[in-house]
Scaffold this motif. Sequence first.
Motif, PDB file in Angstrom:
ATOM      1  N   MET A  56       0.848  -1.193   0.000  1.00 37.63           N
ATOM      2  CA  MET A  56       0.000   0.000   0.000  1.00 37.63           C
ATOM      3  C   MET A  56       0.886   1.248   0.000  1.00 37.63           C
ATOM      4  N   THR A  57       0.693   2.124  -0.965  1.00 36.76           N
ATOM      5  CA  THR A  57       1.403   3.400  -0.904  1.00 36.76           C
ATOM      6  C   THR A  57       0.492   4.399  -0.203  1.00 36.76           C
ATOM      7  N   THR A  58       1.086   5.180   0.654  1.00 34.60           N
ATOM      8  CA  THR A  58       0.298   6.111   1.441  1.00 34.60           C
ATOM      9  C   THR A  58       0.805   7.517   1.141  1.00 34.60           C
ATOM     10  N   ASP A  59      -0.105   8.420   0.918  1.00 36.29           N
ATOM     11  CA  ASP A  59       0.279   9.807   0.689  1.00 36.29           C
ATOM     12  C   ASP A  59       0.498  10.486   2.046  1.00 36.29           C
ATOM     13  N   ILE A  60       1.747  10.409   2.513  1.00 35.28           N
ATOM     14  CA  ILE A  60       2.062  10.903   3.847  1.00 35.28           C
ATOM     15  C   ILE A  60       1.816  12.407   3.963  1.00 35.28           C
ATOM     16  N   ASP A  61       2.206  13.137   2.941  1.00 33.20           N
ATOM     17  CA  ASP A  61       2.032  14.595   2.995  1.00 33.20           C
ATOM     18  C   ASP A  61       0.569  14.972   3.195  1.00 33.20           C
ATOM     19  N   ALA A  62      -0.297  14.245   2.483  1.00 34.07           N
ATOM     20  CA  ALA A  62      -1.732  14.532   2.617  1.00 34.07           C
ATOM     21  C   ALA A  62      -2.203  14.220   4.039  1.00 34.07           C
ATOM     22  N   LEU A  63      -1.700  13.101   4.599  1.00 29.25           N
ATOM     23  CA  LEU A  63      -2.075  12.744   5.968  1.00 29.25           C
ATOM     24  C   LEU A  63      -1.567  13.793   6.957  1.00 29.25           C
ATOM     25  N   VAL A  64      -0.291  14.184   6.812  1.00 30.60           N
ATOM     26  CA  VAL A  64       0.295  15.179   7.711  1.00 30.60           C
ATOM     27  C   VAL A  64      -0.511  16.474   7.657  1.00 30.60           C
ATOM     28  N   HIS A  65      -0.790  16.896   6.453  1.00 39.98           N
ATOM     29  CA  HIS A  65      -1.533  18.137   6.261  1.00 39.98           C
ATOM     30  C   HIS A  65      -2.931  18.039   6.884  1.00 39.98           C
ATOM     31  N   GLY A  66      -3.610  16.945   6.569  1.00 42.01           N
ATOM     32  CA  GLY A  66      -4.972  16.765   7.070  1.00 42.01           C
ATOM     33  C   GLY A  66      -5.031  16.702   8.589  1.00 42.01           C
ATOM     34  N   VAL A  67      -4.077  15.982   9.184  1.00 38.24           N
ATOM     35  CA  VAL A  67      -4.048  15.881  10.650  1.00 38.24           C
ATOM     36  C   VAL A  67      -3.824  17.263  11.249  1.00 38.24           C
ATOM     37  N   GLN A  68      -2.875  17.992  10.697  1.00 35.65           N
ATOM     38  CA  GLN A  68      -2.561  19.322  11.252  1.00 35.65           C
ATOM     39  C   GLN A  68      -3.703  20.320  11.066  1.00 35.65           C
ATOM     40  N   GLU A  69      -4.510  20.070  10.048  1.00 35.78           N
ATOM     41  CA  GLU A  69      -5.705  20.895   9.844  1.00 35.78           C
ATOM     42  C   GLU A  69      -6.805  20.519  10.840  1.00 35.78           C
ATOM     43  N   GLY A  70      -6.598  19.392  11.512  1.00 42.26           N
ATOM     44  CA  GLY A  70      -7.607  18.934  12.464  1.00 42.26           C
ATOM     45  C   GLY A  70      -8.744  18.177  11.808  1.00 42.26           C
ATOM     46  N   ASP A  71      -8.520  17.716  10.567  1.00 42.96           N
ATOM     47  CA  ASP A  71      -9.576  16.977   9.872  1.00 42.96           C
ATOM     48  C   ASP A  71      -9.770  15.595  10.505  1.00 42.96           C
ATOM     49  N   ARG A  72     -10.998  15.340  10.989  1.00 39.00           N
ATOM     50  CA  ARG A  72     -11.259  14.123  11.752  1.00 39.00           C
ATOM     51  C   ARG A  72     -11.087  12.854  10.935  1.00 39.00           C
ATOM     52  N   ARG A  73     -11.546  12.921   9.685  1.00 39.19           N
ATOM     53  CA  ARG A  73     -11.470  11.727   8.870  1.00 39.19           C
ATOM     54  C   ARG A  73     -10.004  11.364   8.582  1.00 39.19           C
ATOM     55  N   THR A  74      -9.186  12.387   8.328  1.00 31.40           N
ATOM     56  CA  THR A  74      -7.762  12.151   8.083  1.00 31.40           C
ATOM     57  C   THR A  74      -7.086  11.640   9.357  1.00 31.40           C
ATOM     58  N   LEU A  75      -7.474  12.218  10.484  1.00 33.25           N
ATOM     59  CA  LEU A  75      -6.922  11.763  11.764  1.00 33.25           C
ATOM     60  C   LEU A  75      -7.215  10.277  11.965  1.00 33.25           C
ATOM     61  N   ALA A  76      -8.467   9.904  11.669  1.00 35.99           N
ATOM     62  CA  ALA A  76      -8.853   8.499  11.827  1.00 35.99           C
ATOM     63  C   ALA A  76      -8.019   7.601  10.921  1.00 35.99           C
ATOM     64  N   ARG A  77      -7.767   8.059   9.687  1.00 30.26           N
ATOM     65  CA  ARG A  77      -6.957   7.259   8.767  1.00 30.26           C
ATOM     66  C   ARG A  77      -5.513   7.159   9.247  1.00 30.26           C
ATOM     67  N   ALA A  78      -5.005   8.278   9.770  1.00 39.58           N
ATOM     68  CA  ALA A  78      -3.628   8.290  10.284  1.00 39.58           C
ATOM     69  C   ALA A  78      -3.488   7.316  11.448  1.00 39.58           C
ATOM     70  N   ILE A  79      -4.487   7.285  12.334  1.00 39.88           N
ATOM     71  CA  ILE A  79      -4.445   6.363  13.480  1.00 39.88           C
ATOM     72  C   ILE A  79      -4.469   4.916  12.988  1.00 39.88           C
ATOM     73  N   THR A  80      -5.312   4.649  12.011  1.00 39.85           N
ATOM     74  CA  THR A  80      -5.386   3.294  11.455  1.00 39.85           C
ATOM     75  C   THR A  80      -4.030   2.869  10.902  1.00 39.85           C
ATOM     76  N   LEU A  81      -3.358   3.795  10.238  1.00 41.39           N
ATOM     77  CA  LEU A  81      -2.026   3.494   9.691  1.00 41.39           C
ATOM     78  C   LEU A  81      -1.038   3.151  10.808  1.00 41.39           C
ATOM     79  N   VAL A  82      -1.060   3.965  11.866  1.00 42.88           N
ATOM     80  CA  VAL A  82      -0.114   3.775  12.968  1.00 42.88           C
ATOM     81  C   VAL A  82      -0.433   2.494  13.753  1.00 42.88           C
ATOM     82  N   GLU A  83      -1.723   2.163  13.835  1.00 41.19           N
ATOM     83  CA  GLU A  83      -2.134   0.953  14.544  1.00 41.19           C
ATOM     84  C   GLU A  83      -1.794  -0.322  13.778  1.00 41.19           C
TER      85      GLU A  83
END
Lengths: 323, 323
Positions: free
Chosen positions: B1-28
Motif C-alpha cells: 500500500m502506498t500512502t500519501d504521507i504529505d496529505a495525511l500530515v496536512h490533514g491531521v494538522q488541519e484537524g480533519d477528523r477523517r484524516t486523523l482516523a486514517r492516520a491512526i489506522t495506519l499507525v495501529e
Amino acid sequence: MTTDIDALVHGVQEGDRRTLARAITLVESGLSADLDASLELLNQLHSAATSKDSIRIGITGVPGVGKSTFINAFGEHMIQQGLQVAVLAIDPTSTRSGGSILGDKTRMEQLSRNPQAFIRPTPGGLHPGGVARRTRDTIALCEAAGFDAILVETIGVGQSEVSVADIVDTVVLLTLAGAGDDLQGIKRGIMELADVLVIHKSDGDNQLPSRVAASELANVINLLPRRFEAWQPTIDTCSSLSGQGIPEVFSRVQEHRSALGNKTIREHRREQSLRGFDDTLRDLVINEFLQRPEVAQRLGDLQAKVRSGELHPTAAAVRLLTK
Amino acid sequence: MTTDIDALVHGVQEGDRRTLARAITLVESGLSADLDASLELLNQLHSAATSKDSIRIGITGVPGVGKSTFINAFGEHMIQQGLQVAVLAIDPTSTRSGGSILGDKTRMEQLSRNPQAFIRPTPGGLHPGGVARRTRDTIALCEAAGFDAILVETIGVGQSEVSVADIVDTVVLLTLAGAGDDLQGIKRGIMELADVLVIHKSDGDNQLPSRVAASELANVINLLPRRFEAWQPTIDTCSSLSGQGIPEVFSRVQEHRSALGNKTIREHRREQSLRGFDDTLRDLVINEFLQRPEVAQRLGDLQAKVRSGELHPTAAAVRLLTK
C-alpha cells in the motif's frame, strides 16, 4: 568458558548438591557464551526432569507475611513425610514496591541445615520474564536431581505472582489477620490465582482474629472465578511458631493435587511449558538484538534523543531496528 | 500500500477528523509494509505534537464502574471549558478477567455527537506493550491534530493500568461505594498509581454510602507511597447522571497539574518516552523475528514438541533462535 556438561549431568542426576548449584549458576547466566552449555545441560536432563512425579508449590504473600518462616516449618514437615525439598526464592525487581530476601537465611536456618533440603535464591535484577524462565529451568534441574517437592517463594507484588502461577501446580497464598484494612492489601488478582489460602501467624492473641479473618476471606473467595474447575480454594489458619496448622496446609496441597488429578496437572504443565517457550523466545530474541555491536553502539544516542524530545519513541525504535 | 504521507500530515494538522482516523489506522497497523509510512508520519508530526501543551488523563476502574458514562459527562464539561477532547478507549486482552467496550458507543452518545470531541477505540488482541505503543502514538496524532485534552480509558485489570500510568500525566481512578467488600476489589497496585480517586454513581440513595466510602478510602490512600512527591491523591464523589461532582473532578486534575508544575510534567513525559522507546523496541524486534519465513515455518513444530514434552521450553526457544 568451557563446561564439562557430562560431569554436570552426572553430578545432578546423582543428586550432588554442589554440582546442582553449579548447574543452576550456569543456567542462570545471562552470558551468551554459556547458552550452548546450558541448553545442552537442560536437554540432557530433560527426560529425567519430566519423568519425575514432583510437587511444585508456589508460596506467595506480601512482604512481612512470614513466607520464609513458613517455608522453614512447612519444608521440615514435608521432609518428615519422606520428601526431599528444594526451595527457590525469587527476589523480584518490582519498580514500585520492591522487596528483599535479606535475613531469609536466618529465618530458614533450621531447613537450610537439613540434608534433605536445598535452598537457592534466584538473583534479582532481571525483568519478570527472565525470572520466570530461570526459575522454570532451575525447577527442571532440581527435579532431575531427585527432589520430590519444589517450593517457589515469591513476593506477591508487581508481576511476580502471575509468573509463579505459570510455573507451579499449586499456589499457596499467605496473609495475616487484622482489621478490615488488611484484606485491602491482598490484590484481587493474586487471590484469583491462589489455590490454598493461609492466615499466617495464628498464634497467641492472634488466634481469634485469624479465625475471624479466615471466615471473612471465605466470603470473598467464593465470589472469585475459579482457577481450576475441580477446585474451590480453601482457607486455613496456621502458625509457623507453634506448628499449628502446618500439616493441614500440606494436606490441602495434596487434596488440591487429588482434585485436579494427574491428567489435569500434566495438561497444566504442558500449557505452562508452552507459555514458557513463548516467554523465553521473546527474552532471548531481545537479548540477542541488544548485544549486537551496532545496536549497543547506537542505543545510548537514540535514548538521549528520545529523552530530549528530538525523536519520537516509535520512530527511534524503528530506526534502531531498520538501519 | 502506498500512502500519501504529505496529505495525511496536512490533514491531521488541519484537524480533519477523517484524516486523523486514517492516520491512526495506519499507525495501529501491525503490517510491516505500513511501518515506513507510519514512521514518516510520526516523525513529521512529532514537533507539532510535542509543542502542544496538552492535558493527558487516564480514566481507569474495574468493569461496571461506569467509565464510559463518566467520560461522556466529563468530556462534555471539558468541552464547555473551551477544550477539544479526544477519547481513546483501550480494550485490554487480559487473559483472566477480560473486558469489553461493547455498548460504549451508546454510553458516550452525547459526547460522540459533539463536534469538539473525537472518540477512538483501540483494537484489542494485542499484548499490553503493543497497546501502550499504539496508544502513545495515537496520543501524538491527536495532539498534532490540535486536541487540548486526551482521555485514555482503560479497564483496570491485568497489566493495563500500569500501561496507562506510563502514557498519561494524571490518572483518575473510578470506584463505587458499597460494603467493605468493595474496597477489596480495588487493587493496591492501581491505587498506588492513581492521582485523583472518584467514588462514582454517587446519586439517589447512593450518596451517603458514597461519602462513607470516600472517607474510608481516604484512610487507605494516606498509607500508600506517593506517585509524585508534590501531590497527595484526592478523593471525591461524583455522579455522571446528575452531574454532581464532575466539575470538581476536572478541578482536581488541574490542581494536580499545578502542583506538579510544567517542569515535572515535562520531565515525567520524557521518562515515559524513554520507557516507550524500550517497550516499542522489544515489540518490534520480536515481531520482526516472528515474521521471518524460516521462523514462522518452524514455530508450530517446536511449539508442538514443547507441548508434548519432547523438548524443554528453553531448549526449544534457543533452537529457534540459533539454527
